[in-house]
Design a protein around this motif. Structure first.
Motif, PDB file in Angstrom:
ATOM      1  N   UNK A  93     108.956 107.434 -21.374  1.00 26.33           N
ATOM      2  CA  UNK A  93     107.358 107.161 -21.265  1.00 26.33           C
ATOM      3  C   UNK A  93     107.199 106.437 -20.004  1.00 26.33           C
ATOM      4  N   UNK A  94     106.132 106.854 -18.994  1.00 27.80           N
ATOM      5  CA  UNK A  94     105.674 106.073 -17.987  1.00 27.80           C
ATOM      6  C   UNK A  94     104.344 104.993 -18.175  1.00 27.80           C
ATOM      7  N   UNK A  95     104.755 103.849 -17.880  1.00 26.25           N
ATOM      8  CA  UNK A  95     103.658 102.724 -17.610  1.00 26.25           C
ATOM      9  C   UNK A  95     102.918 102.754 -16.227  1.00 26.25           C
ATOM     10  N   UNK A  96     101.769 102.938 -16.358  1.00 26.83           N
ATOM     11  CA  UNK A  96     100.907 102.959 -14.845  1.00 26.83           C
ATOM     12  C   UNK A  96     100.304 101.594 -14.662  1.00 26.83           C
ATOM     13  N   UNK A  97     100.766 101.065 -13.871  1.00 25.87           N
ATOM     14  CA  UNK A  97     100.180  99.589 -13.437  1.00 25.87           C
ATOM     15  C   UNK A  97      98.635  99.911 -13.105  1.00 25.87           C
ATOM     16  N   UNK A  98      97.700  98.853 -12.994  1.00 27.79           N
ATOM     17  CA  UNK A  98      96.439  99.119 -12.842  1.00 27.79           C
ATOM     18  C   UNK A  98      96.053  99.445 -11.272  1.00 27.79           C
ATOM     19  N   UNK A 170     105.401  94.944 -12.750  1.00 29.90           N
ATOM     20  CA  UNK A 170     104.720  96.060 -12.892  1.00 29.90           C
ATOM     21  C   UNK A 170     104.122  96.432 -14.227  1.00 29.90           C
ATOM     22  N   UNK A 171     104.853  95.943 -15.328  1.00 30.09           N
ATOM     23  CA  UNK A 171     104.561  96.081 -16.639  1.00 30.09           C
ATOM     24  C   UNK A 171     103.428  94.765 -17.012  1.00 30.09           C
ATOM     25  N   UNK A 172     103.531  93.534 -16.244  1.00 33.05           N
ATOM     26  CA  UNK A 172     102.310  92.836 -16.412  1.00 33.05           C
ATOM     27  C   UNK A 172     101.149  93.190 -15.987  1.00 33.05           C
ATOM     28  N   UNK A 173     101.313  94.104 -14.947  1.00 33.39           N
ATOM     29  CA  UNK A 173      99.781  94.655 -14.305  1.00 33.39           C
ATOM     30  C   UNK A 173      99.357  95.824 -14.796  1.00 33.39           C
ATOM     31  N   UNK A 174      99.779  96.233 -15.937  1.00 32.50           N
ATOM     32  CA  UNK A 174      99.394  97.319 -16.740  1.00 32.50           C
ATOM     33  C   UNK A 174      97.999  96.824 -17.077  1.00 32.50           C
ATOM     34  N   UNK A 175      96.929  97.829 -17.539  1.00 33.88           N
ATOM     35  CA  UNK A 175      95.625  97.454 -18.094  1.00 33.88           C
ATOM     36  C   UNK A 175      95.767  96.789 -19.481  1.00 33.88           C
ATOM     37  N   UNK A 176      94.592  96.123 -19.914  1.00 37.43           N
ATOM     38  CA  UNK A 176      94.889  95.592 -21.076  1.00 37.43           C
ATOM     39  C   UNK A 176      94.405  96.723 -22.260  1.00 37.43           C
ATOM     40  N   UNK A 177      95.039  96.390 -23.606  1.00 40.34           N
ATOM     41  CA  UNK A 177      94.770  97.279 -24.705  1.00 40.34           C
ATOM     42  C   UNK A 177      93.278  96.991 -24.911  1.00 40.34           C
ATOM     43  N   UNK A 178      92.979  97.671 -25.990  1.00 42.85           N
ATOM     44  CA  UNK A 178      91.551  97.607 -26.323  1.00 42.85           C
ATOM     45  C   UNK A 178      91.422  96.332 -27.093  1.00 42.85           C
ATOM     46  N   UNK A 179      92.574  95.783 -27.844  1.00 40.61           N
ATOM     47  CA  UNK A 179      92.363  94.558 -28.746  1.00 40.61           C
ATOM     48  C   UNK A 179      92.403  93.432 -27.701  1.00 40.61           C
ATOM     49  N   UNK A 180      93.350  93.486 -26.625  1.00 44.77           N
ATOM     50  CA  UNK A 180      93.264  92.627 -25.681  1.00 44.77           C
ATOM     51  C   UNK A 180      92.022  92.225 -25.104  1.00 44.77           C
ATOM     52  N   UNK A 181      91.539  93.126 -24.628  1.00 41.28           N
ATOM     53  CA  UNK A 181      90.045  93.289 -24.187  1.00 41.28           C
ATOM     54  C   UNK A 181      88.934  93.173 -24.775  1.00 41.28           C
ATOM     55  N   UNK A 182      89.263  92.927 -26.410  1.00 41.98           N
ATOM     56  CA  UNK A 182      88.112  92.508 -27.566  1.00 41.98           C
ATOM     57  C   UNK A 182      87.037  93.655 -27.352  1.00 41.98           C
ATOM     58  N   UNK A 183      87.417  95.081 -27.292  1.00 38.92           N
ATOM     59  CA  UNK A 183      86.776  95.992 -27.399  1.00 38.92           C
ATOM     60  C   UNK A 183      86.463  96.370 -28.984  1.00 38.92           C
ATOM     61  N   UNK A 184      84.922  96.201 -29.156  1.00 38.87           N
ATOM     62  CA  UNK A 184      84.552  96.040 -30.492  1.00 38.87           C
ATOM     63  C   UNK A 184      84.422  97.506 -31.233  1.00 38.87           C
ATOM     64  N   UNK A 185      84.029  98.631 -30.486  1.00 36.04           N
ATOM     65  CA  UNK A 185      84.096  99.823 -31.001  1.00 36.04           C
ATOM     66  C   UNK A 185      83.940 100.896 -29.804  1.00 36.04           C
ATOM     67  N   UNK A 186      84.230 102.130 -29.894  1.00 33.13           N
ATOM     68  CA  UNK A 186      83.967 103.286 -29.026  1.00 33.13           C
ATOM     69  C   UNK A 186      83.638 104.390 -29.592  1.00 33.13           C
ATOM     70  N   UNK A 187      82.289 104.784 -29.478  1.00 26.81           N
ATOM     71  CA  UNK A 187      81.871 106.201 -29.879  1.00 26.81           C
ATOM     72  C   UNK A 187      81.762 107.131 -29.165  1.00 26.81           C
ATOM     73  N   UNK A 188      81.656 108.359 -29.553  1.00 28.59           N
ATOM     74  CA  UNK A 188      81.447 109.445 -28.434  1.00 28.59           C
ATOM     75  C   UNK A 188      80.738 110.394 -28.913  1.00 28.59           C
ATOM     76  N   UNK A 189      79.686 111.121 -28.383  1.00 28.63           N
ATOM     77  CA  UNK A 189      79.073 112.274 -28.743  1.00 28.63           C
ATOM     78  C   UNK A 189      79.296 113.528 -27.844  1.00 28.63           C
ATOM     79  N   UNK A 190      79.718 114.536 -28.501  1.00 30.95           N
ATOM     80  CA  UNK A 190      80.123 115.692 -27.785  1.00 30.95           C
ATOM     81  C   UNK A 190      78.737 116.854 -28.029  1.00 30.95           C
ATOM     82  N   UNK A 191      78.465 117.373 -26.675  1.00 30.28           N
ATOM     83  CA  UNK A 191      77.448 118.208 -26.790  1.00 30.28           C
ATOM     84  C   UNK A 191      77.871 119.503 -25.805  1.00 30.28           C
TER      85      UNK A 191
END
Length: 276
Positions: A93-98, A170-191
């Motif tokens: 598994x690869x972890x990409x830094x920001x 490099x691991x510390x420089x990874x992007x935040x997870x959704x919970x760490x960034x306080x993401x409340x919801x993600x919805x998507x519409x497909x057309x």
């Protein structure tokens, strides 16, 4: 076969890049050996408490040169990996830094400059036995011209190694997870579109700082066009078109979609969305 407009644009960019490449690579190669532009080493990070092993690919780039993130933008060259010859690896598994966002001639690309430490977490087939990390990395190197490059590596892991500070950074420089960034919801519409499916996502989250760039990625069977994103109050809106990587119908698993938000304060890695 009729090409989708986005593919015609991409093809035109590639043809222009190839024309520039054939005109410019020979003088560059004559003046500077490829080994002077980029080098690769494998770093040892030692075993973890759960029986995995941590290593990393360490790329050093010549001054002024850059390489690309896994989703490099419309004008970038995505890196590819081949692990043929590796031994005692059940999973990797690869972890990409920001990464950084680069704007060149009005085109957005995403990547890294100076150096890149790419952490690799390995689950061995047989714990405690030797691990060999062997393979090659195909990547693009860009400065005034873009040069396709291939780097080979062959390393026997040091199972007695301790924690490596460059891997930890490099691991510390990874992007935040959704919970760490306080993401409340993600919805998507497909057309439907003539060639695939349009994804319109609404990400309810606090600002990641400054001008935010969103990137939508499909799974291995789908390729996303460049993402357009903008703020509408507390939501970040992101849109892209998903096209099939090969001939066949387009089927989208919303849980497999990946959204990355790149801001000036931090980045956020979000997996999946719900219907909306």
């Amino acid at each position: 076969m009729t090409l989708h407009p986005s593919w015609r644009t991409r093809l035109a960019i590639l043809l222009l890049a190839w024309a520039a490449l054939t005109a410019a690579v020979a003088p560059v190669a004559a003046q500077q050996d490829m080994a002077d532009l980029v080098s690769i080493d494998v770093l040892d990070g030692g075993p973890s408490a759960d029986g995995r092993y941590m290593g990393a690919l360490h790329l050093r780039l010549a001054e002024g040169w850059k390489t690309y993130w896994r989703a490099p933008g419309d004008a970038g060259i995505p890196p590819q990996f081949n692990w043929h010859g590796s031994r005692n690896i059940a999973d990797l598994r690869i972890t990409w830094p920001t990464p950084e966002v680069f704007l060149t001639s009005g085109m957005r690309t995403i990547g890294y400059h100076d150096e890149l430490v790419l952490p690799i977490e390995i689950t061995p087939k047989t714990p405690g036995q030797p691990i060999r990390i062997k393979g090659r990395m195909e990547l693009g190197l860009c400065k005034d011209v873009c040069i396709p490059s291939e780097l080979r590596f062959d390393h026997r892991a040091d199972l007695t190694a301790g924690r490596h500070p460059a891997i930890a950074a490099a691991l510390a420089a990874r992007p935040y997870s959704a919970s760490e960034a306080q993401v409340r919801a993600v919805t998507c519409r497909l057309s439907p579109t003539p060639y695939g499916l349009k994804v319109s996502a609404r990400i309810a989250m606090p600002s990641a700082g400054g001008e935010e760039y969103a990137v939508i990625e499909g799974d291995g069977t789908l390729i996303a066009t460049e993402t357009k994103s903008w703020r509408e109050g507390r939501e970040l809106v992101a849109e892209a078109e998903l096209l099939p990587a090969a001939n066949g119908p387009v089927a989208v698993d919303r849980s497999a979609l990946r959204f990355t938000v790149l801001g000036t304060s931090h980045a956020v890695d979000i997996r999946g969305c719900t219907s909306g």
